[in-house]
Design a protein around this motif. Sequence first.
Motif, PDB file in Angstrom:
ATOM      1  N   ASP A 178      65.855  26.606  19.900  1.00 17.29           N
ATOM      2  CA  ASP A 178      65.741  26.164  21.287  1.00 17.29           C
ATOM      3  C   ASP A 178      65.290  27.312  22.194  1.00 17.29           C
ATOM      4  O   ASP A 178      64.532  27.103  23.143  1.00 17.29           O
ATOM      5  N   ARG A 179      65.739  28.510  21.911  1.00 18.37           N
ATOM      6  CA  ARG A 179      65.354  29.671  22.724  1.00 18.37           C
ATOM      7  C   ARG A 179      63.877  30.008  22.535  1.00 18.37           C
ATOM      8  O   ARG A 179      63.181  30.358  23.483  1.00 18.37           O
ATOM      9  N   VAL A 180      63.408  29.912  21.294  1.00 20.01           N
ATOM     10  CA  VAL A 180      61.992  30.154  21.025  1.00 20.01           C
ATOM     11  C   VAL A 180      61.128  29.130  21.758  1.00 20.01           C
ATOM     12  O   VAL A 180      60.115  29.481  22.381  1.00 20.01           O
ATOM     13  N   ILE A 181      61.517  27.861  21.693  1.00 19.99           N
ATOM     14  CA  ILE A 181      60.756  26.816  22.376  1.00 19.99           C
ATOM     15  C   ILE A 181      60.792  27.038  23.872  1.00 19.99           C
ATOM     16  O   ILE A 181      59.783  26.851  24.573  1.00 19.99           O
ATOM     17  N   ARG A 182      61.928  27.467  24.393  1.00 17.67           N
ATOM     18  CA  ARG A 182      62.039  27.760  25.825  1.00 17.67           C
ATOM     19  C   ARG A 182      61.069  28.865  26.228  1.00 17.67           C
ATOM     20  O   ARG A 182      60.345  28.728  27.218  1.00 17.67           O
ATOM     21  N   VAL A 183      61.026  29.952  25.476  1.00 17.97           N
ATOM     22  CA  VAL A 183      60.115  31.050  25.802  1.00 17.97           C
ATOM     23  C   VAL A 183      58.662  30.595  25.690  1.00 17.97           C
ATOM     24  O   VAL A 183      57.825  30.929  26.538  1.00 17.97           O
ATOM     25  N   ALA A 184      58.341  29.816  24.659  1.00 16.39           N
ATOM     26  CA  ALA A 184      56.976  29.311  24.504  1.00 16.39           C
ATOM     27  C   ALA A 184      56.588  28.435  25.690  1.00 16.39           C
ATOM     28  O   ALA A 184      55.462  28.529  26.206  1.00 16.39           O
ATOM     29  N   SER A 185      57.496  27.582  26.151  1.00  8.59           N
ATOM     30  CA  SER A 185      57.178  26.703  27.285  1.00  8.59           C
ATOM     31  C   SER A 185      56.989  27.515  28.566  1.00  8.59           C
ATOM     32  O   SER A 185      56.147  27.179  29.408  1.00  8.59           O
ATOM     33  N   LEU A 186      57.765  28.611  28.722  1.00  7.56           N
ATOM     34  CA  LEU A 186      57.583  29.485  29.887  1.00  7.56           C
ATOM     35  C   LEU A 186      56.229  30.182  29.846  1.00  7.56           C
ATOM     36  O   LEU A 186      55.583  30.382  30.878  1.00  7.56           O
ATOM     37  N   THR A 245      58.945  39.376  19.566  1.00  8.78           N
ATOM     38  CA  THR A 245      60.346  39.220  19.947  1.00  8.78           C
ATOM     39  C   THR A 245      60.937  38.042  19.181  1.00  8.78           C
ATOM     40  O   THR A 245      60.218  37.098  18.831  1.00  8.78           O
ATOM     41  N   ASN A 246      62.259  38.101  18.936  1.00 11.92           N
ATOM     42  CA  ASN A 246      62.913  36.958  18.313  1.00 11.92           C
ATOM     43  C   ASN A 246      63.353  35.918  19.351  1.00 11.92           C
ATOM     44  O   ASN A 246      63.922  34.893  19.009  1.00 11.92           O
ATOM     45  N   GLY A 262      59.294  45.708  16.175  1.00 12.47           N
ATOM     46  CA  GLY A 262      60.512  46.325  15.704  1.00 12.47           C
ATOM     47  C   GLY A 262      60.791  45.880  14.276  1.00 12.47           C
ATOM     48  O   GLY A 262      59.863  45.643  13.509  1.00 12.47           O
ATOM     49  N   GLY A 263      62.091  45.634  14.011  1.00 14.94           N
ATOM     50  CA  GLY A 263      63.260  45.355  14.811  1.00 14.94           C
ATOM     51  C   GLY A 263      63.001  44.426  15.994  1.00 14.94           C
ATOM     52  O   GLY A 263      61.978  43.772  16.094  1.00 14.94           O
ATOM     53  N   GLU A 264      63.997  44.381  16.857  1.00 19.18           N
ATOM     54  CA  GLU A 264      63.866  43.628  18.107  1.00 19.18           C
ATOM     55  C   GLU A 264      63.704  44.613  19.250  1.00 19.18           C
ATOM     56  O   GLU A 264      64.558  45.478  19.475  1.00 19.18           O
ATOM     57  N   THR A 265      62.578  44.505  19.944  1.00 18.41           N
ATOM     58  CA  THR A 265      62.248  45.480  20.988  1.00 18.41           C
ATOM     59  C   THR A 265      62.652  45.034  22.385  1.00 18.41           C
ATOM     60  O   THR A 265      62.686  45.855  23.298  1.00 18.41           O
ATOM     61  N   PHE A 266      62.946  43.749  22.582  1.00 12.49           N
ATOM     62  CA  PHE A 266      63.336  43.275  23.906  1.00 12.49           C
ATOM     63  C   PHE A 266      64.850  43.444  24.058  1.00 12.49           C
ATOM     64  O   PHE A 266      65.622  42.496  24.006  1.00 12.49           O
ATOM     65  N   MET A 267      65.239  44.705  24.246  1.00 15.45           N
ATOM     66  CA  MET A 267      66.645  45.083  24.275  1.00 15.45           C
ATOM     67  C   MET A 267      66.889  46.138  25.354  1.00 15.45           C
ATOM     68  O   MET A 267      65.953  46.788  25.826  1.00 15.45           O
ATOM     69  N   PRO A 268      68.156  46.329  25.777  1.00 16.18           N
ATOM     70  CA  PRO A 268      68.463  47.408  26.722  1.00 16.18           C
ATOM     71  C   PRO A 268      68.001  48.766  26.194  1.00 16.18           C
ATOM     72  O   PRO A 268      68.060  49.030  24.988  1.00 16.18           O
ATOM     73  N   HIS A 269      67.500  49.585  27.105  1.00 13.86           N
ATOM     74  CA  HIS A 269      67.046  50.952  26.808  1.00 13.86           C
ATOM     75  C   HIS A 269      65.757  51.003  25.984  1.00 13.86           C
ATOM     76  O   HIS A 269      65.313  52.085  25.598  1.00 13.86           O
ATOM     77  N   SER A 270      65.156  49.857  25.716  1.00 15.26           N
ATOM     78  CA  SER A 270      63.899  49.838  24.972  1.00 15.26           C
ATOM     79  C   SER A 270      62.740  50.274  25.866  1.00 15.26           C
ATOM     80  O   SER A 270      62.692  49.916  27.046  1.00 15.26           O
ATOM     81  N   PRO A 271      61.780  51.019  25.326  1.00 10.81           N
ATOM     82  CA  PRO A 271      60.599  51.404  26.115  1.00 10.81           C
ATOM     83  C   PRO A 271      59.493  50.350  26.101  1.00 10.81           C
ATOM     84  O   PRO A 271      58.391  50.617  26.559  1.00 10.81           O
ATOM     85  N   ILE A 272      59.771  49.149  25.599  1.00  7.88           N
ATOM     86  CA  ILE A 272      58.719  48.168  25.346  1.00  7.88           C
ATOM     87  C   ILE A 272      57.915  47.829  26.593  1.00  7.88           C
ATOM     88  O   ILE A 272      56.679  47.750  26.543  1.00  7.88           O
TER      89      ILE A 272
END
Length: 459
Positions: free
Chosen positions: A236-244, A185-186, A157-167
């Motif tokens: 912190d959110r980026v690190i959380r997603v990376a750890s997941l 994604t951000n 995108g933009g940011e694609t991990f959003m409501p109504h996104s076709p991602i």
Amino acid sequence: MVDFKSTYMTNSPESLPFILFRSAALRQINQLKRFSDLQSIIPAELSIGEKQLQEIARNSIFTNSNQISFDAVAWFIEKGLLQRDEPKTSDAKFPFIFVTVVNIEITYSCNFACSHCLQAPIRPAGPSEWLDIAIVKKALLEAKCLGLTRTGCNLTGGETFMPHSPILELIAYANNIGTPARSNTNAWWGNHQNIKIGDMVFPTDSSLVEYLKEIGLGRLALSLDDRYLQYPELLDRVIRVASLCEKQNQPYEFVITEPNPLIRQQAIKLLHESIGGYPQFMVSTPMEMVDVGAAKNLTGFSDQYHEIDKLALSSPCAGKGFHRPYYLHIAPDGGVRSCLYAPAGGWLGNISEDNFFNVLNAAAINPVYKLFEHNELANFVETFLNPWKDQYRSIGHGCAASALIARLAERVYAATEKQGGQPSAMQMSEIHKHLSIEMGLESPSKRQSEQLMVAQDGL
């Protein structure tokens, strides 16, 4: 559908010969041996076997040798694989033999407003806008036939991990047709619950990463840059997603766009602490920060390069990205371009208006393509840019310079074709005014002058 019989035949079809020529797209399909991929999109009722297809693709001239039906020939013409006119030598080249990745920007909308973003000046206000999913699916199939996604596709995108996104549907679709998909994604959704992506709701961030793994995402791309100075909670959110991703064995990537070294060190330290060891599924990609939309607000062109055409050729691709690219980029309106740093450009054509075969068939005669191929930048800049250069702020990077030239050339040639002659000085001033704003290159002094005039008019 082309009425092939009425076009080529009058009384006795069997007695009248016709001659057709391979298009540039069909020549590339033959060169890369993409026959099975092409056969997969040919309607079954046309009954084209792979051997027949290879024979058609390998011959530079196609005649009515009873190889295939008239309906099949009509389909090949409509798709842009066979053509009536013999290609000129200069038109015969297909400049995308090295393209292995298509970058698809499905939106310019975003839930953040990062100061360095290339797309900030063209971001739509209000609800997110999305590139039509049916158009993207069709383009992915055609790109695969042409061998343009041999490495894969990038959905961004933009940011694609959003409501109504076709991602999510697009990731699954790309995986189903055998095209590896990378997605950006951000990571705003890290540490969140009840996350709505498209029409799906995920109870936790972990369940979303698990689903990405399930639908076959090749790699999740996360940025490491100075946006964390604007949004401190985002790191912190980026690190959380990376750890997941580590826990789900989901490959991911840190795209490092020149952040403060302390931010990068902190991110890696936090990641090691979060997963209790060394990351196994991470790759990192240094990416130079280009000054489109991110440079200091200085007037005039760079002191280092007084001639912007020479600055353009100092870019990493030295201008070759415009006529021998390794990537193609599709804008949210369907416009196809060959430069990442020229968002909203679509000089090669538009997949919302034509198929990928026809868009790329016309590339070798495209004026922006030829401008860079023949290195005619100096004359173009002298004529169409230098007289209005005071409308732009400082440009110190080759990518910014080449992107500006390409976007400007696109506007100039479109205006010239529409009115049958070069734009007037007044028209050029308007073109530069709008382009400088769209690309985040507007001169601060010009902006201040206009603001002062508006203020005076209001008195």
